[in-house]
Design a protein around this motif. Structure first.
Motif, PDB file in Angstrom:
ATOM      1  N   ALA A   1      56.026 -16.235  69.924  1.00  0.00           N
ATOM      2  CA  ALA A   1      56.636 -15.149  70.700  1.00  0.00           C
ATOM      3  C   ALA A   1      58.155 -15.212  70.607  1.00  0.00           C
ATOM      4  O   ALA A   1      58.832 -14.181  70.469  1.00  0.00           O
ATOM      5  CB  ALA A   1      56.187 -15.227  72.154  1.00  0.00           C
ATOM      6  N   ALA A   2      58.727 -16.419  70.663  1.00  0.00           N
ATOM      7  CA  ALA A   2      60.178 -16.581  70.564  1.00  0.00           C
ATOM      8  C   ALA A   2      60.684 -16.177  69.183  1.00  0.00           C
ATOM      9  O   ALA A   2      61.752 -15.557  69.052  1.00  0.00           O
ATOM     10  CB  ALA A   2      60.559 -18.027  70.868  1.00  0.00           C
ATOM     11  N   LEU A   3      59.922 -16.520  68.146  1.00  0.00           N
ATOM     12  CA  LEU A   3      60.303 -16.130  66.789  1.00  0.00           C
ATOM     13  C   LEU A   3      60.295 -14.612  66.634  1.00  0.00           C
ATOM     14  O   LEU A   3      61.200 -14.022  66.027  1.00  0.00           O
ATOM     15  CB  LEU A   3      59.353 -16.768  65.781  1.00  0.00           C
ATOM     16  N   ASN A   4      59.271 -13.974  67.189  1.00  0.00           N
ATOM     17  CA  ASN A   4      59.201 -12.511  67.140  1.00  0.00           C
ATOM     18  C   ASN A   4      60.400 -11.885  67.839  1.00  0.00           C
ATOM     19  O   ASN A   4      60.997 -10.924  67.346  1.00  0.00           O
ATOM     20  CB  ASN A   4      57.910 -12.041  67.795  1.00  0.00           C
ATOM     21  N   GLU A   5      60.762 -12.441  68.994  1.00  0.00           N
ATOM     22  CA  GLU A   5      61.909 -11.931  69.743  1.00  0.00           C
ATOM     23  C   GLU A   5      63.201 -12.099  68.949  1.00  0.00           C
ATOM     24  O   GLU A   5      64.044 -11.194  68.905  1.00  0.00           O
ATOM     25  CB  GLU A   5      62.013 -12.667  71.084  1.00  0.00           C
ATOM     26  N   ALA A   6      63.351 -13.238  68.285  1.00  0.00           N
ATOM     27  CA  ALA A   6      64.550 -13.481  67.475  1.00  0.00           C
ATOM     28  C   ALA A   6      64.630 -12.491  66.319  1.00  0.00           C
ATOM     29  O   ALA A   6      65.713 -11.978  65.988  1.00  0.00           O
ATOM     30  CB  ALA A   6      64.547 -14.915  66.955  1.00  0.00           C
ATOM     31  N   GLY A   7      63.478 -12.204  65.702  1.00  0.00           N
ATOM     32  CA  GLY A   7      63.456 -11.238  64.609  1.00  0.00           C
ATOM     33  C   GLY A   7      63.841  -9.842  65.072  1.00  0.00           C
ATOM     34  O   GLY A   7      64.584  -9.129  64.399  1.00  0.00           O
ATOM     35  N   GLU A   8      63.328  -9.446  66.234  1.00  0.00           N
ATOM     36  CA  GLU A   8      63.663  -8.122  66.763  1.00  0.00           C
ATOM     37  C   GLU A   8      65.165  -8.004  67.034  1.00  0.00           C
ATOM     38  O   GLU A   8      65.777  -6.979  66.737  1.00  0.00           O
ATOM     39  CB  GLU A   8      62.859  -7.840  68.024  1.00  0.00           C
ATOM     40  N   ARG A   9      65.740  -9.032  67.599  1.00  0.00           N
ATOM     41  CA  ARG A   9      67.179  -8.995  67.899  1.00  0.00           C
ATOM     42  C   ARG A   9      68.005  -8.977  66.613  1.00  0.00           C
ATOM     43  O   ARG A   9      69.008  -8.269  66.527  1.00  0.00           O
ATOM     44  CB  ARG A   9      67.565 -10.188  68.780  1.00  0.00           C
TER      45      ARG A   9
ATOM     46  N   ARG B   1      63.467 -20.229  56.874  1.00  0.00           N
ATOM     47  CA  ARG B   1      64.651 -20.223  55.986  1.00  0.00           C
ATOM     48  C   ARG B   1      65.678 -19.191  56.427  1.00  0.00           C
ATOM     49  O   ARG B   1      66.712 -19.030  55.769  1.00  0.00           O
ATOM     50  CB  ARG B   1      64.206 -19.936  54.548  1.00  0.00           C
ATOM     51  N   GLY B   2      65.381 -18.451  57.487  1.00  0.00           N
ATOM     52  CA  GLY B   2      66.321 -17.465  58.000  1.00  0.00           C
ATOM     53  C   GLY B   2      65.838 -16.048  57.788  1.00  0.00           C
ATOM     54  O   GLY B   2      64.998 -15.769  56.924  1.00  0.00           O
ATOM     55  N   MET B   3      66.385 -15.127  58.579  1.00  0.00           N
ATOM     56  CA  MET B   3      65.954 -13.727  58.530  1.00  0.00           C
ATOM     57  C   MET B   3      66.354 -13.058  57.217  1.00  0.00           C
ATOM     58  O   MET B   3      65.694 -12.120  56.768  1.00  0.00           O
ATOM     59  CB  MET B   3      66.525 -12.956  59.711  1.00  0.00           C
ATOM     60  N   ASP B   4      67.430 -13.534  56.582  1.00  0.00           N
ATOM     61  CA  ASP B   4      67.795 -12.975  55.281  1.00  0.00           C
ATOM     62  C   ASP B   4      66.694 -13.239  54.256  1.00  0.00           C
ATOM     63  O   ASP B   4      66.407 -12.389  53.408  1.00  0.00           O
ATOM     64  CB  ASP B   4      69.113 -13.582  54.791  1.00  0.00           C
ATOM     65  N   ALA B   5      66.078 -14.426  54.336  1.00  0.00           N
ATOM     66  CA  ALA B   5      64.991 -14.754  53.415  1.00  0.00           C
ATOM     67  C   ALA B   5      63.784 -13.864  53.661  1.00  0.00           C
ATOM     68  O   ALA B   5      63.114 -13.416  52.725  1.00  0.00           O
ATOM     69  CB  ALA B   5      64.609 -16.223  53.556  1.00  0.00           C
ATOM     70  N   VAL B   6      63.497 -13.585  54.936  1.00  0.00           N
ATOM     71  CA  VAL B   6      62.395 -12.679  55.274  1.00  0.00           C
ATOM     72  C   VAL B   6      62.642 -11.297  54.690  1.00  0.00           C
ATOM     73  O   VAL B   6      61.783 -10.713  54.020  1.00  0.00           O
ATOM     74  CB  VAL B   6      62.212 -12.591  56.804  1.00  0.00           C
TER      75      VAL B   6
ATOM     76  N   VAL C   1      58.515 -10.403  62.073  1.00  0.00           N
ATOM     77  CA  VAL C   1      58.344 -11.766  61.564  1.00  0.00           C
ATOM     78  C   VAL C   1      57.157 -12.458  62.228  1.00  0.00           C
ATOM     79  O   VAL C   1      56.992 -13.666  62.122  1.00  0.00           O
ATOM     80  CB  VAL C   1      59.625 -12.610  61.760  1.00  0.00           C
ATOM     81  N   ALA C   2      56.320 -11.705  62.951  1.00  0.00           N
ATOM     82  CA  ALA C   2      55.181 -12.299  63.651  1.00  0.00           C
ATOM     83  C   ALA C   2      54.007 -12.576  62.726  1.00  0.00           C
ATOM     84  O   ALA C   2      53.122 -13.356  63.055  1.00  0.00           O
ATOM     85  CB  ALA C   2      54.736 -11.383  64.792  1.00  0.00           C
ATOM     86  N   ASN C   3      53.962 -11.937  61.565  1.00  0.00           N
ATOM     87  CA  ASN C   3      52.890 -12.155  60.609  1.00  0.00           C
ATOM     88  C   ASN C   3      52.875 -13.609  60.134  1.00  0.00           C
ATOM     89  O   ASN C   3      53.924 -14.162  59.830  1.00  0.00           O
ATOM     90  CB  ASN C   3      53.089 -11.205  59.421  1.00  0.00           C
ATOM     91  N   PRO C   4      51.705 -14.264  60.055  1.00  0.00           N
ATOM     92  CA  PRO C   4      51.659 -15.684  59.675  1.00  0.00           C
ATOM     93  C   PRO C   4      52.327 -15.991  58.342  1.00  0.00           C
ATOM     94  O   PRO C   4      52.985 -17.027  58.201  1.00  0.00           O
ATOM     95  CB  PRO C   4      50.151 -15.976  59.622  1.00  0.00           C
ATOM     96  N   ILE C   5      52.168 -15.113  57.347  1.00  0.00           N
ATOM     97  CA  ILE C   5      52.795 -15.355  56.053  1.00  0.00           C
ATOM     98  C   ILE C   5      54.310 -15.259  56.165  1.00  0.00           C
ATOM     99  O   ILE C   5      55.055 -16.081  55.618  1.00  0.00           O
ATOM    100  CB  ILE C   5      52.266 -14.347  55.008  1.00  0.00           C
ATOM    101  N   VAL C   6      54.780 -14.266  56.909  1.00  0.00           N
ATOM    102  CA  VAL C   6      56.221 -14.060  57.064  1.00  0.00           C
ATOM    103  C   VAL C   6      56.856 -15.226  57.807  1.00  0.00           C
ATOM    104  O   VAL C   6      57.997 -15.618  57.527  1.00  0.00           O
ATOM    105  CB  VAL C   6      56.497 -12.732  57.798  1.00  0.00           C
ATOM    106  N   ARG C   7      56.137 -15.831  58.735  1.00  0.00           N
ATOM    107  CA  ARG C   7      56.696 -16.909  59.543  1.00  0.00           C
ATOM    108  C   ARG C   7      57.178 -18.082  58.691  1.00  0.00           C
ATOM    109  O   ARG C   7      58.147 -18.753  59.028  1.00  0.00           O
ATOM    110  CB  ARG C   7      55.676 -17.390  60.573  1.00  0.00           C
ATOM    111  N   ASP C   8      56.488 -18.351  57.590  1.00  0.00           N
ATOM    112  CA  ASP C   8      56.906 -19.446  56.720  1.00  0.00           C
ATOM    113  C   ASP C   8      58.295 -19.194  56.138  1.00  0.00           C
ATOM    114  O   ASP C   8      59.085 -20.121  55.967  1.00  0.00           O
ATOM    115  CB  ASP C   8      55.905 -19.622  55.575  1.00  0.00           C
ATOM    116  N   TYR C   9      58.596 -17.930  55.841  1.00  0.00           N
ATOM    117  CA  TYR C   9      59.911 -17.585  55.315  1.00  0.00           C
ATOM    118  C   TYR C   9      60.967 -17.582  56.413  1.00  0.00           C
ATOM    119  O   TYR C   9      62.142 -17.856  56.154  1.00  0.00           O
ATOM    120  CB  TYR C   9      59.865 -16.214  54.634  1.00  0.00           C
ATOM    121  N   ALA C  10      60.539 -17.276  57.640  1.00  0.00           N
ATOM    122  CA  ALA C  10      61.499 -17.207  58.745  1.00  0.00           C
ATOM    123  C   ALA C  10      62.172 -18.545  58.997  1.00  0.00           C
ATOM    124  O   ALA C  10      63.289 -18.599  59.520  1.00  0.00           O
ATOM    125  CB  ALA C  10      60.802 -16.715  60.015  1.00  0.00           C
TER     126      ALA C  10
END
Length: 428
Positions: free
Chosen positions: A109-117, A61-66, A50-59
């Protein structure tokens, strides 16, 4: 396209909305390719980042949206279920251990960590490397895969004898849920025959630089065909040499598979590599071709003042990290330059435990993981002239980052980091 009863049931929603969306995607994809059926796979290498700038906009709305948008190509948001295959996260957009070195904002960085988890809890192994075969994701001869990343795909096909096309984020996401991928391209035995014979007429010693030069010329010469390489190749090439050869050939061309008779598993000899067919063409790699490859890889470079050195594309093995450490021994990086050495996350841990990270930092460099400049689009601030041991980075960075790029050996690159000046020379 013919579907089995189990596949029809997934398409009808018997296993839930995510599997239904995955099957809808695979059916559309397979029909567009002209595939007659799907094939089972137990190994997927893709991206859930979820570190990609485009993906971050969807994040937001939650990881399900990504996952729905980027891994299933679905406007309908569906809940992410557990993956049903061995699913491996490939290289991403930042180093999770050293975001500050890359200038990454704490929130990203925190968003990336949340996505990995989030995705890790659903069965995605967060290897974060372009070389999953170096960290335990090792396919076997004849195994069907769904892998992304050009250098990983060519290694899997050629060196492991596994079967995969170069997939995308959507198809690998769908494959991780359904254990299916369209049966076409390099999944079919008849499509894996060599097409072009490459006769090597100059010695290719067991050096990364020389295998990178050979691969770069071969890729340019055959484009997306399947070369059969034989001739004056000294000894048996190692994982490192084959890794750099394939990455270079996949960069200058679209090579997804190659054969080296007597080395790669589907080519005990030339006839087996060609499957009894005559080659479309016989090409010769000599001194002029090697010189062309070296000139092409250094074609963007004019200024010899080097301000950034990047080592490790595809990601370095521990052996390669140690080679950098030995080249740095007793020396210090120039104040006008920066050195980033990249390895897979798991192998960076081994390198740290072996003292290699401390040695690189003591010299003024950084041991990095998880990403690379071509993927992250991040270089040290103000970097304009780069030196690298990677034909792939030398091919892509000038266009991606607008920099000049020198290509050479590990030792030439370390010397550039220490002196702040490019002193490399073309091979004889």
């Amino acid at each position: 396209m013919h579907l089995t009863d189990a596949e029809k049931a997934m398409l009808d929603g018997a296993k839930g909305p995510a599997h239904r969306k995955a099957m809808e995607l695979l059916v559309r994809y397979g029909e567009a390719l002209g595939a007659e059926r799907l094939v089972e796979t137990g190994s997927v290498a893709g991206t859930w980042s979820v570190a990609n700038p485009i993906v971050r906009d969807y994040a937001a709305r939650g990881m399900d949206a990504v996952f729905s948008e980027f891994n299933l190509d679905s406007d309908e948001v569906v809940e992410v279920p557990p993956m049903e295959t061995l699913a491996c996260q490939l290289i991403g957009g930042l180093d999770r251990r050293r975001p500050d070195v890359m200038g990454i904002a704490p929130g990203i960085a925190a968003l990336n960590e949340a996505g990995e988890r989030h995705f890790g809890a659903r069965g995605v192994a967060m290897h974060a490397t372009c070389t999953p075969y170096q960290v335990g994701v090792v396919p076997v001869l004849g195994e069907h895969l769904a892998w992304m990343e050009s250098s990983a795909v060519v290694y899997a096909n050629a060196v492991c004898g596994a079967r995969t096309n170069t997939e995308g984020r959507e198809s690998t996401g769908a494959a991780a849920l359904t254990r299916r991928i369209p049966y076409w391209g390099l999944h079919l035995p008849e499509n894996r025959a060599g097409t072009h014979l490459v006769q090597v007429e100059v010695d290719v010693p067991p050096e990364m630089l020389d295998w990178g030069l050979l691969g770069y010329w071969v890729g340019e010469a055959v484009q997306d065909a399947i070369p059969v390489v034989e001739g004056r190749v000294a000894g048996r090439p190692s994982l490192i040499h084959l890794k750099h050869f394939g990455a270079a050939a996949a960069s200058s061309g679209g090579v997804e598979m190659y054969h080296i008779p007597g080395t790669t598993p589907e080519a005990p000899d030339r006839d087996a590599a060609l499957r009894g067919r005559p080659p479309v063409a016989t090409l010769r790699y000599g001194a002029a071709e090697r010189a062309w490859a070296h000139a092409a890889l250094n074609g963007s470079a004019r200024d010899r003042a080097v301000d950034f050195v990047m080592l490790g594309c595809p990601h370095n093995s521990v052996e390669q990290v140690l080679r950098v450490v030995r080249a740095l021994e007793g020396r210090r990086i120039s104040a006008s330059s920066a050195l980033w050495v990249f390895a897979p996350r798991a192998l960076a841990e081994v390198a740290e435990a072996s003292g290699h990270g401390d040695a690189i930092r003591a010299a003024g460099g950084q041991l990095m993981s998880d990403t690379c400049p071509a993927i992250s689009r991040i270089l040290p601030k103000g970097a304009k002239v780069v030196a690298t041991d990677s034909a792939k980075q030398a091919h892509y960075l000038p266009a991606i980052a607008g920099v000049q790029c020198w290509f050479g050996s590990v030792e030439e690159c370390v010397d550039a980091a220490v002196t702040g000046h490019w002193n490399g020379r073309a091979p004889c």
